[in-house]
Scaffold this motif. Structure first.
Motif, PDB file in Angstrom:
ATOM      1  N   LEU A  16       0.869  -1.186   0.000  1.00  0.00           N
ATOM      2  CA  LEU A  16       0.000   0.000   0.000  1.00  0.00           C
ATOM      3  C   LEU A  16       0.900   1.228   0.000  1.00  0.00           C
ATOM      4  CD1 LEU A  16      -1.794  -2.298   1.033  1.00  0.00           C
ATOM      5  CD2 LEU A  16      -2.825  -0.673   2.616  1.00  0.00           C
ATOM      6  N   ASP A  17       0.653   2.143  -0.908  1.00  0.00           N
ATOM      7  CA  ASP A  17       1.439   3.379  -0.935  1.00  0.00           C
ATOM      8  C   ASP A  17       0.693   4.445  -0.135  1.00  0.00           C
ATOM      9  OD1 ASP A  17       2.964   5.802  -2.296  1.00  0.00           O
ATOM     10  OD2 ASP A  17       4.042   4.008  -2.914  1.00  0.00           O
ATOM     11  N   ASP A  18       0.914   5.689  -0.481  1.00  0.00           N
ATOM     12  CA  ASP A  18       0.361   6.806   0.282  1.00  0.00           C
ATOM     13  C   ASP A  18      -1.173   6.714   0.379  1.00  0.00           C
ATOM     14  OD1 ASP A  18       0.364   9.193   1.643  1.00  0.00           O
ATOM     15  OD2 ASP A  18       1.505  10.286   0.140  1.00  0.00           O
ATOM     16  N   CYS A  19      -1.711   7.335   1.442  1.00  0.00           N
ATOM     17  CA  CYS A  19      -3.148   7.584   1.591  1.00  0.00           C
ATOM     18  C   CYS A  19      -3.945   6.467   2.260  1.00  0.00           C
ATOM     19  CB  CYS A  19      -3.795   7.974   0.268  1.00  0.00           C
ATOM     20  SG  CYS A  19      -3.006   9.413  -0.493  1.00  0.00           S
ATOM     21  N   GLY A  74      13.824  10.575  -9.267  1.00  0.00           N
ATOM     22  CA  GLY A  74      12.462  11.038  -9.011  1.00  0.00           C
ATOM     23  C   GLY A  74      11.459  10.032  -9.567  1.00  0.00           C
ATOM     24  N   ASP A  75      10.188  10.420  -9.543  1.00  0.00           N
ATOM     25  CA  ASP A  75       9.132   9.456  -9.885  1.00  0.00           C
ATOM     26  C   ASP A  75       9.118   9.084 -11.365  1.00  0.00           C
ATOM     27  OD1 ASP A  75       8.457   9.772  -7.278  1.00  0.00           O
ATOM     28  OD2 ASP A  75       6.379  10.363  -7.646  1.00  0.00           O
ATOM     29  N   ILE A  76       8.761   7.839 -11.607  1.00  0.00           N
ATOM     30  CA  ILE A  76       8.538   7.351 -12.966  1.00  0.00           C
ATOM     31  C   ILE A  76       7.156   7.800 -13.432  1.00  0.00           C
ATOM     32  CG2 ILE A  76       7.451   5.145 -12.325  1.00  0.00           C
ATOM     33  CD1 ILE A  76       9.314   3.808 -14.436  1.00  0.00           C
ATOM     34  N   GLU A 101      14.183   8.574  -1.139  1.00  0.00           N
ATOM     35  CA  GLU A 101      14.464  10.012  -1.111  1.00  0.00           C
ATOM     36  C   GLU A 101      14.875  10.483  -2.512  1.00  0.00           C
ATOM     37  OE1 GLU A 101      17.653   9.349  -2.064  1.00  0.00           O
ATOM     38  OE2 GLU A 101      18.427  11.026  -0.868  1.00  0.00           O
ATOM     39  N   TRP A 102      14.462   9.703  -3.526  1.00  0.00           N
ATOM     40  CA  TRP A 102      14.541  10.077  -4.946  1.00  0.00           C
ATOM     41  C   TRP A 102      15.964  10.243  -5.466  1.00  0.00           C
ATOM     42  CZ3 TRP A 102      11.914  14.346  -2.070  1.00  0.00           C
ATOM     43  CH2 TRP A 102      10.660  13.946  -1.599  1.00  0.00           C
ATOM     44  N   GLY A 103      16.936   9.686  -4.763  1.00  0.00           N
ATOM     45  CA  GLY A 103      18.327   9.822  -5.210  1.00  0.00           C
ATOM     46  C   GLY A 103      18.926  11.179  -4.892  1.00  0.00           C
ATOM     47  N   ILE A 137       8.392  -1.813   4.375  1.00  0.00           N
ATOM     48  CA  ILE A 137       8.031  -0.399   4.566  1.00  0.00           C
ATOM     49  C   ILE A 137       8.720   0.442   3.510  1.00  0.00           C
ATOM     50  CG2 ILE A 137       8.091   1.600   6.102  1.00  0.00           C
ATOM     51  CD1 ILE A 137       8.376  -0.298   8.457  1.00  0.00           C
ATOM     52  N   LYS A 138       7.957   1.164   2.727  1.00  0.00           N
ATOM     53  CA  LYS A 138       8.528   2.185   1.831  1.00  0.00           C
ATOM     54  C   LYS A 138       8.483   3.503   2.598  1.00  0.00           C
ATOM     55  CE  LYS A 138       7.426   4.646  -2.451  1.00  0.00           C
ATOM     56  NZ  LYS A 138       6.565   4.647  -3.648  1.00  0.00           N
ATOM     57  N   TYR A 139       9.653   4.155   2.690  1.00  0.00           N
ATOM     58  CA  TYR A 139       9.770   5.302   3.594  1.00  0.00           C
ATOM     59  C   TYR A 139      10.192   6.525   2.789  1.00  0.00           C
ATOM     60  CZ  TYR A 139      10.457   7.179   8.317  1.00  0.00           C
ATOM     61  OH  TYR A 139      10.346   7.885   9.483  1.00  0.00           O
ATOM     62  N   ASP A 140       9.260   7.459   2.646  1.00  0.00           N
ATOM     63  CA  ASP A 140       9.376   8.581   1.707  1.00  0.00           C
ATOM     64  C   ASP A 140      10.025   9.798   2.372  1.00  0.00           C
ATOM     65  OD1 ASP A 140       8.998   9.863  -0.730  1.00  0.00           O
ATOM     66  OD2 ASP A 140       6.873   9.347  -0.869  1.00  0.00           O
ATOM     67  N   TRP A 141      10.175  10.891   1.618  1.00  0.00           N
ATOM     68  CA  TRP A 141      11.035  11.988   2.046  1.00  0.00           C
ATOM     69  C   TRP A 141      10.360  13.357   1.940  1.00  0.00           C
ATOM     70  CZ3 TRP A 141      14.707  12.238   5.219  1.00  0.00           C
ATOM     71  CH2 TRP A 141      15.710  13.223   5.169  1.00  0.00           C
TER      72      TRP A 141
END
Ligand code: GAL
Length: 403
Positions: free
Chosen positions: A68-71, A204-206, A183-185, A143-147
């Protein structure tokens, strides 16, 4: 999970990261909600996706993580415990984890190292240990951990500290969970993130286009070729338990079958995590066949864990080479352009050497058989030059086995 606890081990160095080793010996495979659904997710969709992964054979092909991603988030309760959105996930996250585990799947979740996620849900900053404990209770495996929302300029959170803290929180929770650094590199994660996590985003995002970059104000997203073009220089940093992640796949979301094939072939070659980003219940048989191709998956999941190198490049087409275990190789002929290309390799006249990792193909001393990875058909050997016509934006892949 008992076996994973035995497999995983904690670093014993005092003061060092507490990464649980051994959770991603080959690139993680699974599905993630973001690319196709964005914030529009709920427990019915996740269950239907899980069922479709099973019935389509994709789970058995290796796609076991349901992420599950964001939201998914609701508010924190009075004790600071994170809760799911009560309308979208009325049965709760423990029930969802149980549903996935009962089907031989794993449960992945998303959070953020800042005060809020990118979509404005509660972030984990200051709640890392409490959140990891909660995820462990729910049976989370990944866990995917975003920035997002980690501060600006001098006030920005230190990325190493942030990912180290979450890594320690996972270790303290007692449940092995893969940590996906996102953290998108931006802070050269290939230099440090392998201490804390098992994979890190390199860009960054695809987005689902072949060769475009789309600006969104302060950030931009990129199609398949611009992301691919940033990977070759990073190959020395990837390997078992520490994968370069060029982002989740858009296979199924690209307009032509050739583009979907090429995207999949190149992510397989890169030893990238293979995370499906499309509509699984509505998937066409052609897309399922691409994603479930067992020879391409075997190239991706090869135990040596080397990413491919760009071997021969022209403006219109490229040949990439991936060293495999036992002296085998995979070779991809990528046609970047809009005209069909006739691509040849005269084995007697080329040298295939991976100076970074010290692998070498000895075409002069020994010959190799070729198998077409898409079809499984024998395709001659390296005694004879190979010539293959590759359609616009398509990719041919061969596996070379020493005789
Ligand atoms: C971005 C991330 C995406 C997705 C999105 C959710 O930062 O790169 O993959 O997770 O946030 O808001």
């Amino acid at each position: 999970m008992a076996s994973a606890i035995v497999l995983g081990s904690l670093s014993a160095t005092p003061g060092a990261a507490q990464k649980i080793e051994g959770l991603a010996p080959t690139p993680p495979m699974g599905w993630n909600s973001w690319n196709h659904y964005g914030c529009n997710i709920d427990e019915t969709l996740i269950r239907e996706t899980a069922d479709a992964l099973v019935s389509s054979g994709l789970r058995d092909a290796g796609y076991v993580n349901v992420n599950l991603d964001d939201c998914w988030h609701g508010e924190r309760d009075g004790n600071g415990n994170i809760q799911p959105d009560p309308e979208r996930f009325p049965s709760g996250m423990k029930a969802l984890g149980d549903y996935l585990h009962a089907r031989g799947l794993k449960f992945g979740i998303y959070s953020d190292a800042g005060t809020q996620t990118c979509a404005g849900r509660p972030g984990s900053q200051g709640y890392e240990f409490q959140d990891a404990r909660r995820y462990a209770e729910w049976g989370v495996d990944y866990i995917k951990y975003d920035w997002c929302n980690t501060g600006k300029g001098d006030e920005q959170r230190n990325p190493r500290e942030a990912y180290r803290t979450m890594s320690r929180a996972i270790a303290a929770s007692g449940r092995p969970m893969v940590l996906s650094v996102c953290e998108w590199g931006d802070n050269e994660p290939w230099l440090w993130a392998g201490q804390y996590g098992h994979l890190w985003r390199t860009t960054g995002d695809i987005i689902n286009c072949w060769d475009c970059t789309v600006g969104h104000g302060s950030w931009s997203s990129s199609g398949i070729l611009p992301i691919l073009d940033q990977q070759d220089k990073l190959r020395s940093f990837g390997g078992p338990d520490k994968w370069n992640d060029p982002d989740m796949m858009e296979v199924g979301n690209l307009p032509t079958l050739a583009e979907n094939r090429s995207h999949f072939a190149m992510w397989a070659m890169l030893a990238a995590p293979l995370i499906i980003g499309s509509d699984v219940p509505g998937m066409t048989p052609e897309i399922t066949a691409i994603l479930a191709n067992k020879r391409l998956i075997a190239i991706n999941q090869d135990p040596l864990g080397r990413g491919a190198m760009k071997w021969i490049a022209t403006p219109d087409w490229e040949i990439w080479a991936k060293p495999l275990a036992d002296g085998e190789w995979a070779i991809a002929l990528l046609n970047r352009g809009d005209e069909a290309q006739s691509i040849s390799i005269d084995w007697a006249a080329v040298e295939l050497k991976d100076d970074t990792f010290g692998h070498r193909a000895e075409f002069a001393q020994r010959s190799y058989t070729l198998t077409d990875a898409w079809s499984g058909k024998a395709a001659g050997d390296t005694q004879t030059a190979l010539t293959r016509k590759v359609g616009p934006r398509d990719t041919a892949v061969f596996r070379l086995r020493p005789i």
